[in-house]
Design an enzyme around this catalytic site. Structure first.
Site, PDB file in Angstrom:
ATOM      1  N   CYS A  33      13.111  -0.608  26.174  1.00 55.03           N
ATOM      2  CA  CYS A  33      14.056  -0.277  27.250  1.00 55.03           C
ATOM      3  C   CYS A  33      14.626  -1.534  27.891  1.00 55.03           C
ATOM      4  CB  CYS A  33      13.394   0.598  28.310  1.00 55.03           C
ATOM      5  SG  CYS A  33      12.007  -0.198  29.138  1.00 55.03           S
ATOM      6  N   ASP A  35      13.124  -3.541  29.957  1.00 55.13           N
ATOM      7  CA  ASP A  35      12.648  -3.790  31.319  1.00 55.13           C
ATOM      8  C   ASP A  35      11.557  -4.861  31.346  1.00 55.13           C
ATOM      9  OD1 ASP A  35      14.415  -1.994  32.215  1.00 55.13           O
ATOM     10  OD2 ASP A  35      13.009  -0.351  32.435  1.00 55.13           O
ATOM     11  N   CYS A  59      13.220   0.149  35.684  1.00 54.84           N
ATOM     12  CA  CYS A  59      13.805   1.406  36.134  1.00 54.84           C
ATOM     13  C   CYS A  59      13.105   1.866  37.419  1.00 54.84           C
ATOM     14  CB  CYS A  59      13.634   2.462  35.048  1.00 54.84           C
ATOM     15  SG  CYS A  59      11.915   2.933  34.844  1.00 54.84           S
ATOM     16  N   CYS A 103       6.622   3.802  31.601  1.00 56.47           N
ATOM     17  CA  CYS A 103       7.011   2.841  32.637  1.00 56.47           C
ATOM     18  C   CYS A 103       5.787   2.397  33.431  1.00 56.47           C
ATOM     19  CB  CYS A 103       8.043   3.448  33.571  1.00 56.47           C
ATOM     20  SG  CYS A 103       9.395   4.260  32.699  1.00 56.47           S
TER      21      CYS A 103
HETATM   22 FE1  FES Z   1      11.788   0.842  31.000  1.00 56.74          FE
HETATM   23 FE2  FES Z   1      11.081   2.619  32.780  1.00 56.74          FE
HETATM   24  S1  FES Z   1      12.618   2.816  31.287  1.00 56.74           S
HETATM   25  S2  FES Z   1      10.190   0.714  32.401  1.00 56.74           S
END
Ligand code: FES
Length: 147
Positions: A33, A35, A59, A103
């Protein structure tokens, strides 16, 4: 979809920021993702986590779970902090939608990365702590297709 507690920690995240000269700092990401989470800790001579801060390019669920995770590990010993799993964090938040469970792993692994850094700097071994991964995507239990 999200519990009130999740929304509260998302809207008013606790312990956001940095610590100068931390006892330990760890960064983990999730390549899937994109992140990133960084966790800073101040740990005293007794091995008690006195201060913990986080910064994230994550997120909303990552923000909420990190906020709750920092609240749960603050004031704990490093051994106790290891027991703060992503499941414990999710329970404290009254749950997360299944698609967002991964996450919460970012927060858990960032805590482990900060503890690992602390242990390395102090030349100690923390029982039960495994070397953290840089990319949490490698650790995800369920394949993405199942989300
Ligand atoms: Fe990447 Fe939540 S979508 S940490």
């Amino acid at each position: 979809m999200y519990s009130e507690k999740v929304m509260d920690h998302f809207n008013n995240p606790r312990n956001v920021g940095e610590i100068e000269n931390p006892s330990g700092v760890g960064t983990v990401g999730n390549a899937k993702c994109g992140d990133i989470m960084r966790m800073y800790m101040d740990i005293d001579d007794e091995g008690v986590i006195r201060e913990v801060k986080f910064k994230t390019f994550g997120c909303g669920a990552a923000v909420a779970t990190s906020s709750m995770a920092t609240e749960l590990v603050k004031g704990k010993t490093v051994e106790e902090a290891l027991k703060v799993t992503n499941k414990a964090v999710m329970e404290a938040l009254d749950g997360l939608p299944p698609i967002k469970v991964h996450c919460s792993l970012l927060a858990e692994e960032a805590i482990h990365a900060a503890l690992w850094d602390y242990a390395q700097k102090h030349n100690i071994t923390i029982e039960g702590l495994e070397k953290p991964v840089n990319d949490i995507g490698e650790k995800e239990e369920a394949p993405v297709e199942e989300y």
